[in-house]
Design an enzyme around this catalytic site. Structure first.
Site, PDB file in Angstrom:
ATOM      1  N   LYS A   1       0.836  -1.205   0.000  1.00 21.55           N
ATOM      2  CA  LYS A   1       0.000   0.000   0.000  1.00 21.55           C
ATOM      3  C   LYS A   1       0.872   1.258   0.000  1.00 21.55           C
ATOM      4  O   LYS A   1       0.605   2.216  -0.739  1.00 21.55           O
ATOM      5  CB  LYS A   1      -0.923   0.007   1.220  1.00 21.55           C
ATOM      6  CG  LYS A   1      -2.059  -1.000   1.160  1.00 21.55           C
ATOM      7  CD  LYS A   1      -2.904  -0.927   2.427  1.00 21.55           C
ATOM      8  CE  LYS A   1      -4.079  -1.896   2.376  1.00 21.55           C
ATOM      9  NZ  LYS A   1      -4.883  -1.835   3.626  1.00 21.55           N
TER      10      LYS A   1
ATOM     11  N   ALA B   1      -1.249   1.705   6.402  1.00 16.08           N
ATOM     12  CA  ALA B   1      -1.411   0.791   7.538  1.00 16.08           C
ATOM     13  C   ALA B   1      -2.394  -0.313   7.178  1.00 16.08           C
ATOM     14  O   ALA B   1      -3.226  -0.163   6.286  1.00 16.08           O
ATOM     15  CB  ALA B   1      -1.903   1.558   8.766  1.00 16.08           C
ATOM     16  N   ASP B   2      -2.288  -1.410   7.893  1.00 17.52           N
ATOM     17  CA  ASP B   2      -3.246  -2.500   7.737  1.00 17.52           C
ATOM     18  C   ASP B   2      -3.357  -3.217   9.077  1.00 17.52           C
ATOM     19  O   ASP B   2      -2.366  -3.382   9.791  1.00 17.52           O
ATOM     20  CB  ASP B   2      -2.805  -3.476   6.645  1.00 17.52           C
ATOM     21  CG  ASP B   2      -3.939  -4.404   6.228  1.00 17.52           C
ATOM     22  OD1 ASP B   2      -4.915  -3.909   5.643  1.00 17.52           O
ATOM     23  OD2 ASP B   2      -3.858  -5.618   6.491  1.00 17.52           O
ATOM     24  N   THR B   3      -4.567  -3.626   9.415  1.00 11.04           N
ATOM     25  CA  THR B   3      -4.828  -4.295  10.687  1.00 11.04           C
ATOM     26  C   THR B   3      -5.485  -5.639  10.431  1.00 11.04           C
ATOM     27  O   THR B   3      -6.378  -5.746   9.584  1.00 11.04           O
ATOM     28  CB  THR B   3      -5.759  -3.438  11.572  1.00 11.04           C
ATOM     29  OG1 THR B   3      -5.126  -2.186  11.847  1.00 11.04           O
ATOM     30  CG2 THR B   3      -6.066  -4.142  12.895  1.00 11.04           C
TER      31      THR B   3
END
Length: 205
Positions: free
Chosen positions: A63, A84-86
């Site tokens: 990303k 960001a990624d969760t």
């Protein structure tokens, strides 16, 4: 030396925007495409045999790299890009965003009475390169009965969040204990985010 003390945020998450405002970090949105006709800029498909931490870190880096590329293609003012990624992990199983009510019920039933991990990976791409860190927290859910789960899944709460819940929302009443970063569980660990942005040249008091 940066021309201005501002970043691009490559995320649609309102929680991440709220957390950046909370930290006093100025930003503009640089959103990636996630739908037809040409498909998403970055797919979030788990690769065969990919471990949860490797998965969330890879997707976040992709990303950040794609947003950095778009910034240059559009000839935008160069700034550090934050992505960001969760993901929610129970055992070794990755729980993404539930597609429908049945999947939301299934996820909440799995999380009830259990302790799971929330992994949030952040990446900052700047003229200095790309830096990435993954923060891990533990969240314990109380035991839930069928009526509690159904009432929750009848709301709009589960459907745009990894694992079907957000700690800042209605599901907070189910959470008996957390260990780690509250902001990380929300989707952007502020301590680590500020560290990476400072390294990229952003001044944060």
């Amino acid at each position: 030396m940066l021309k201005e003390n501002k970043i691009y945020l490559a995320s649609k998450s309102p929680r991440r925007r709220e957390l950046l405002h909370q930290a006093g970090i100025e930003f503009d949105l640089l959103l990636l495409r996630d739908a037809a006709p040409r498909g998403p800029d970055v797919t979030e498909i788990v690769l065969p045999g990919e471990a949860p931490k490797a998965y969330v870190s890879r997707v976040t880096q992709e990303k950040a790299d794609k947003a950095w590329e778009i910034m240059h293609l559009r000839k935008m003012l160069p700034r550090p890009v934050l992505a960001a990624d969760t993901t929610v992990v129970l055992g070794k199983q990755i729980l993404g965003k539930p597609a429908d009510k049945q999947e939301a019920i299934q996820m909440l039933s799995m999380l009830a009475g259990q302790t799971h991990q929330v992994l949030t990976s952040i990446a900052v791409h700047s003229a200095l390169g790309r830096a990435t860190v993954t923060q891990c927290s533990e969240v314990s859910f109380a035991k839930l009965d069928e009526q509690q789960i159904l009432a929750y899944c009848n709301s709009n709460e589960p459907y745009d969040k990894a694992g079907g819940y957000g700690i800042q929302g209605a599901a907070a009443r189910f959470i008996s204990h957390i260990k780690g970063s509250y902001s990380g569980i929300m989707g952007l660990p502020l301590f680590e985010t500020c560290q990476l942005l400072r390294q990229a040249g952003i001044v944060i008091p």
